[in-house]
Scaffold this motif. Structure first.
Motif, PDB file in Angstrom:
ATOM      1  N   LYS A  35     -62.222 -43.996  14.930  1.00 29.33           N
ATOM      2  CA  LYS A  35     -60.886 -44.561  14.826  1.00 29.33           C
ATOM      3  C   LYS A  35     -60.860 -45.281  16.212  1.00 29.33           C
ATOM      4  O   LYS A  35     -60.353 -46.311  16.238  1.00 29.33           O
ATOM      5  CB  LYS A  35     -59.848 -43.846  14.370  1.00 29.33           C
ATOM      6  CG  LYS A  35     -58.761 -44.370  14.178  1.00 29.33           C
ATOM      7  CD  LYS A  35     -58.885 -45.036  12.525  1.00 29.33           C
ATOM      8  CE  LYS A  35     -57.750 -45.991  12.161  1.00 29.33           C
ATOM      9  NZ  LYS A  35     -58.072 -46.706  11.100  1.00 29.33           N
ATOM     10  N   ASN A  39     -60.385 -49.112  16.670  1.00 27.12           N
ATOM     11  CA  ASN A  39     -59.215 -49.846  17.296  1.00 27.12           C
ATOM     12  C   ASN A  39     -59.312 -50.818  18.515  1.00 27.12           C
ATOM     13  O   ASN A  39     -58.824 -51.765  18.645  1.00 27.12           O
ATOM     14  CB  ASN A  39     -58.142 -48.808  17.595  1.00 27.12           C
ATOM     15  CG  ASN A  39     -57.611 -47.841  16.339  1.00 27.12           C
ATOM     16  OD1 ASN A  39     -57.646 -48.509  15.302  1.00 27.12           O
ATOM     17  ND2 ASN A  39     -57.201 -46.829  16.606  1.00 27.12           N
ATOM     18  N   TYR A  43     -59.150 -55.256  18.901  1.00 27.33           N
ATOM     19  CA  TYR A  43     -58.659 -56.228  19.736  1.00 27.33           C
ATOM     20  C   TYR A  43     -59.771 -57.131  20.433  1.00 27.33           C
ATOM     21  O   TYR A  43     -59.687 -58.345  20.486  1.00 27.33           O
ATOM     22  CB  TYR A  43     -58.343 -55.531  20.949  1.00 27.33           C
ATOM     23  CG  TYR A  43     -56.834 -55.239  20.955  1.00 27.33           C
ATOM     24  CD1 TYR A  43     -55.827 -55.979  21.112  1.00 27.33           C
ATOM     25  CD2 TYR A  43     -56.151 -53.839  20.165  1.00 27.33           C
ATOM     26  CE1 TYR A  43     -54.370 -55.558  20.834  1.00 27.33           C
ATOM     27  CE2 TYR A  43     -54.858 -53.512  20.252  1.00 27.33           C
ATOM     28  CZ  TYR A  43     -54.123 -54.395  20.329  1.00 27.33           C
ATOM     29  OH  TYR A  43     -52.773 -54.036  20.200  1.00 27.33           O
ATOM     30  N   TYR A  56     -56.722 -50.949  28.554  1.00 26.97           N
ATOM     31  CA  TYR A  56     -56.155 -49.766  27.517  1.00 26.97           C
ATOM     32  C   TYR A  56     -55.125 -49.303  28.394  1.00 26.97           C
ATOM     33  O   TYR A  56     -55.447 -48.904  29.610  1.00 26.97           O
ATOM     34  CB  TYR A  56     -57.336 -48.923  27.318  1.00 26.97           C
ATOM     35  CG  TYR A  56     -56.606 -47.578  26.863  1.00 26.97           C
ATOM     36  CD1 TYR A  56     -55.861 -47.462  25.532  1.00 26.97           C
ATOM     37  CD2 TYR A  56     -56.980 -46.413  27.503  1.00 26.97           C
ATOM     38  CE1 TYR A  56     -55.345 -46.352  25.181  1.00 26.97           C
ATOM     39  CE2 TYR A  56     -56.345 -45.292  26.948  1.00 26.97           C
ATOM     40  CZ  TYR A  56     -55.463 -45.261  25.999  1.00 26.97           C
ATOM     41  OH  TYR A  56     -54.791 -44.030  25.448  1.00 26.97           O
ATOM     42  N   ILE A 241     -47.435 -49.470  15.249  1.00 26.67           N
ATOM     43  CA  ILE A 241     -48.603 -49.084  14.366  1.00 26.67           C
ATOM     44  C   ILE A 241     -47.621 -48.296  13.118  1.00 26.67           C
ATOM     45  O   ILE A 241     -46.480 -48.439  13.060  1.00 26.67           O
ATOM     46  CB  ILE A 241     -49.498 -47.784  15.019  1.00 26.67           C
ATOM     47  CG1 ILE A 241     -48.559 -46.731  15.200  1.00 26.67           C
ATOM     48  CG2 ILE A 241     -50.106 -48.321  16.041  1.00 26.67           C
ATOM     49  CD1 ILE A 241     -49.400 -45.541  15.744  1.00 26.67           C
ATOM     50  N   THR A 250     -51.528 -57.597  12.438  1.00 28.08           N
ATOM     51  CA  THR A 250     -52.797 -57.154  12.821  1.00 28.08           C
ATOM     52  C   THR A 250     -53.296 -57.754  14.171  1.00 28.08           C
ATOM     53  O   THR A 250     -52.450 -58.410  14.888  1.00 28.08           O
ATOM     54  CB  THR A 250     -53.712 -57.899  11.874  1.00 28.08           C
ATOM     55  OG1 THR A 250     -53.252 -59.217  11.895  1.00 28.08           O
ATOM     56  CG2 THR A 250     -53.331 -57.345  10.416  1.00 28.08           C
ATOM     57  N   CYS A 251     -54.185 -57.312  14.679  1.00 32.39           N
ATOM     58  CA  CYS A 251     -54.571 -57.852  15.984  1.00 32.39           C
ATOM     59  C   CYS A 251     -54.996 -59.428  15.792  1.00 32.39           C
ATOM     60  O   CYS A 251     -54.653 -60.339  16.690  1.00 32.39           O
ATOM     61  CB  CYS A 251     -56.034 -57.327  16.559  1.00 32.39           C
ATOM     62  SG  CYS A 251     -55.577 -55.632  17.181  1.00 32.39           S
ATOM     63  N   SER A 276     -51.475 -48.763  19.846  1.00 36.16           N
ATOM     64  CA  SER A 276     -52.428 -49.436  18.900  1.00 36.16           C
ATOM     65  C   SER A 276     -54.059 -48.935  19.065  1.00 36.16           C
ATOM     66  O   SER A 276     -54.706 -49.206  18.113  1.00 36.16           O
ATOM     67  CB  SER A 276     -52.125 -50.844  18.761  1.00 36.16           C
ATOM     68  OG  SER A 276     -52.052 -51.389  19.976  1.00 36.16           O
ATOM     69  N   ILE A 277     -54.431 -48.595  20.297  1.00 36.57           N
ATOM     70  CA  ILE A 277     -55.648 -48.062  20.468  1.00 36.57           C
ATOM     71  C   ILE A 277     -55.769 -46.482  20.165  1.00 36.57           C
ATOM     72  O   ILE A 277     -56.533 -46.113  19.381  1.00 36.57           O
ATOM     73  CB  ILE A 277     -56.104 -48.255  21.891  1.00 36.57           C
ATOM     74  CG1 ILE A 277     -56.130 -49.456  22.187  1.00 36.57           C
ATOM     75  CG2 ILE A 277     -57.512 -47.631  22.179  1.00 36.57           C
ATOM     76  CD1 ILE A 277     -57.146 -50.415  22.016  1.00 36.57           C
ATOM     77  N   THR A 278     -54.929 -45.680  20.583  1.00 39.27           N
ATOM     78  CA  THR A 278     -55.105 -44.317  20.364  1.00 39.27           C
ATOM     79  C   THR A 278     -53.945 -43.721  19.309  1.00 39.27           C
ATOM     80  O   THR A 278     -54.099 -42.254  18.927  1.00 39.27           O
ATOM     81  CB  THR A 278     -54.814 -43.668  21.950  1.00 39.27           C
ATOM     82  OG1 THR A 278     -53.737 -43.879  22.151  1.00 39.27           O
ATOM     83  CG2 THR A 278     -56.018 -43.874  22.424  1.00 39.27           C
ATOM     84  N   ASN A 280     -53.169 -43.811  16.020  1.00 34.64           N
ATOM     85  CA  ASN A 280     -53.594 -43.227  14.576  1.00 34.64           C
ATOM     86  C   ASN A 280     -54.915 -42.620  14.689  1.00 34.64           C
ATOM     87  O   ASN A 280     -55.462 -42.175  13.690  1.00 34.64           O
ATOM     88  CB  ASN A 280     -53.781 -44.196  13.593  1.00 34.64           C
ATOM     89  CG  ASN A 280     -54.649 -45.643  13.688  1.00 34.64           C
ATOM     90  OD1 ASN A 280     -55.091 -45.426  14.883  1.00 34.64           O
ATOM     91  ND2 ASN A 280     -54.192 -46.422  13.121  1.00 34.64           N
ATOM     92  N   CYS A 366     -50.707 -39.417  13.407  1.00 30.45           N
ATOM     93  CA  CYS A 366     -50.547 -40.427  14.374  1.00 30.45           C
ATOM     94  C   CYS A 366     -49.800 -39.863  15.665  1.00 30.45           C
ATOM     95  O   CYS A 366     -48.954 -40.359  15.957  1.00 30.45           O
ATOM     96  CB  CYS A 366     -49.604 -41.503  13.825  1.00 30.45           C
ATOM     97  SG  CYS A 366     -50.226 -42.697  12.635  1.00 30.45           S
TER      98      CYS A 366
END
Ligand code: LLP
Length: 416
Positions: A35, A39, A43, A56, A241, A250-251, A276-278, A280, A366
């Protein structure tokens, strides 16, 4: 999918959470590397047409396993302390992909950043720019500097995570930005590298981004008229998120706003996503210690506390809570609470949840961003393990802190 039920039991990719709990004990964080990579890639793909760097935001989750995974995929880093810069470099993120943000960088931190020759230092005040200039001259170097401007835009998010409105402590006041650019352009220790903005976190609407980016485009054009040409436009992070029923953009939709507002400037675009990277890719697995009924109220008391995950206590944040073993029995209404001696140590209030029994496991969803990162040893509780899974493999990427480690560094005064 990363967290799914197999035969009514919740798995992280191909790994049973029960098995992990037996292996490392509870509570523990569990991260899906698939995941995480997905994510990040979202991007990369969305911004593919731009000359861009995804930096990040390390503060969301600074675990080395997380950072190394991202480094391998080509990520840069947004850091806010010398400590984060250290861990980002340690993870193999090159200096020329690191941006340093924050209103209160110390002289030592700035010196370190100048010596490391990072991509840019996002300066947030006149005094900071002057300090960077002096330090760089003393070091015989030029510092790559961007001004983080405050665009005075309402991010329409929780007040504690809104950062781009006049009155917030962040950035250079919009009206001071042009004069400061002019002054900085004449400072021998400064190489003006860019402009930066970050308006807030957990944004669910693109409009505030659009407003902020439009203002940034105006500023960049204004500066070019005066001969001040910037390379980088750093748009910060902030994309929200889905914690519950939110519908985050969305991205691709975000990238479309970038294209519409800044596309024709042909600049190097930097983004600093964290959550939005880590967010979920991580969960917190906790065990039910007790259940009790008081009057009409049901309580589920779990072994994780606000020291492990502070978001519900601090921001009234919603985190979905799932039973690791799903039984499909009629739900009850209950408060899910931790063992900490504070009435704010509540993960969920009046939550509709499947009844659970002592010893069973729950997954707080999450929790990969601002979870472990914000944890503490309050109540002298050890920091919990972080486990990363990869298909059917797993690795304890941080083990539980021992009491000796928690005491290390403490000294009993000589007069006792
Ligand atoms: N860049 C800057 C300059 C920031 O201050 C932040 C977050 C980010 C990027 C990353 O933002 P993100 O993409 O994660 O929204 N602890 C809070 C969130 C605090 C955010 C602080 N700044 C929470 O748990 O909701």
């Amino acid at each position: 999918m990363c967290f799914t039920y197999h035969n009514e039991e919740l798995f992280a990719e191909g790994v049973s959470l029960h098995k992990l709990a037996e292996e490392v004990g509870t509570p523990f964080y569990c991260y899906s590397s698939g995941k995480l990579a997905g994510n990040f890639q979202a991007y990369q793909n969305a911004l593919g047409n731009f000359n861009h760097t995804v930096c990040y935001s390390v503060k969301a989750n600074p675990n080395l396993g997380v950072l190394k995974t991202l480094a391998q995929l080509g990520s840069g880093a947004d850091v806010v302390s010398a400590g984060e810069m250290y861990v980002a470099l340690k993870a193999g993120i090159p200096a020329d992909k690191i941006v340093f943000s924050g209103v209160g960088k110390t002289k030592e931190e700035l010196e370190e950043a100048i010596k490391t020759q990072i991509l840019q230092i996002n300066a947030e005040s006149i005094a900071e720019v002057e300090t960077i200039n002096r330090l760089a001259i003393d070091l015989g170097l030029k510092a790559n500097v961007a001004l983080r401007v405050n665009p005075d835009v309402d991010a329409l998010t929780h007040v504690k995570i809104s950062t781009g409105k006049q009155g917030d402590k962040f950035g250079v006041d919009w009206d001071d930005a042009l004069p400061l650019y002019r002054a900085a352009a004449r400072m021998p220790g400064i190489r003006l590298a860019g402009i930066a903005v970050h308006i807030g976190s957990q944004l669910l609407d693109l409009q505030p981004f659009r407003l902020a980016f439009t203002k940034i485009a105006q500023m960049v054009r204004e500066l070019e008229k005066e001969g001040i040409v910037l390379q980088n436009i750093d748009l910060g992070g902030g994309l929200g998120i889905n914690y519950n029923v939110e519908l985050p953009p969305t991205c691709e939709a975000y990238a479309e706003v970038v294209r519409e507002t800044l596309g024709d400037l042909n600049k190097h675009i930097i983004v600093e996503p964290g959550r939005s990277i880590t967010g979920n890719m991580g969960i917190l697995v906790t065990q039910v210690l007790y259940t009790k009924q008081m009057g009409e109220k049901n309580f589920i008391i779990v072994d994780a506390g606000m020291n492990d995950l502070v978001r519900p206590a601090m921001y009234e944040a919603w985190h979905t809570i799932l039973p690791v073993e799903r039984r499909g029995i009629a739900p009850i209404i209950a408060d899910v609470v931790g063992p900490i001696c504070e009435s704010s140590d509540v993960f969920a209030k009046d939550r509709i949840i499947e009844p659970v029994q002592q010893g069973e496991l729950l997954a707080i969803m999450c929790a990969g961003a601002y979870g472990a990162a914000m944890s503490s040893i309050y109540n002298f509780r050890p920091l919990v393990p972080e486990v990363m899974v990869h298909g059917e493999e797993f690795c304890v990427v941080r083990r539980r802190t021992s009491y000796e480690e928690m005491l290390s560094g403490q000294h009993v005064p000589q007069w006792i």
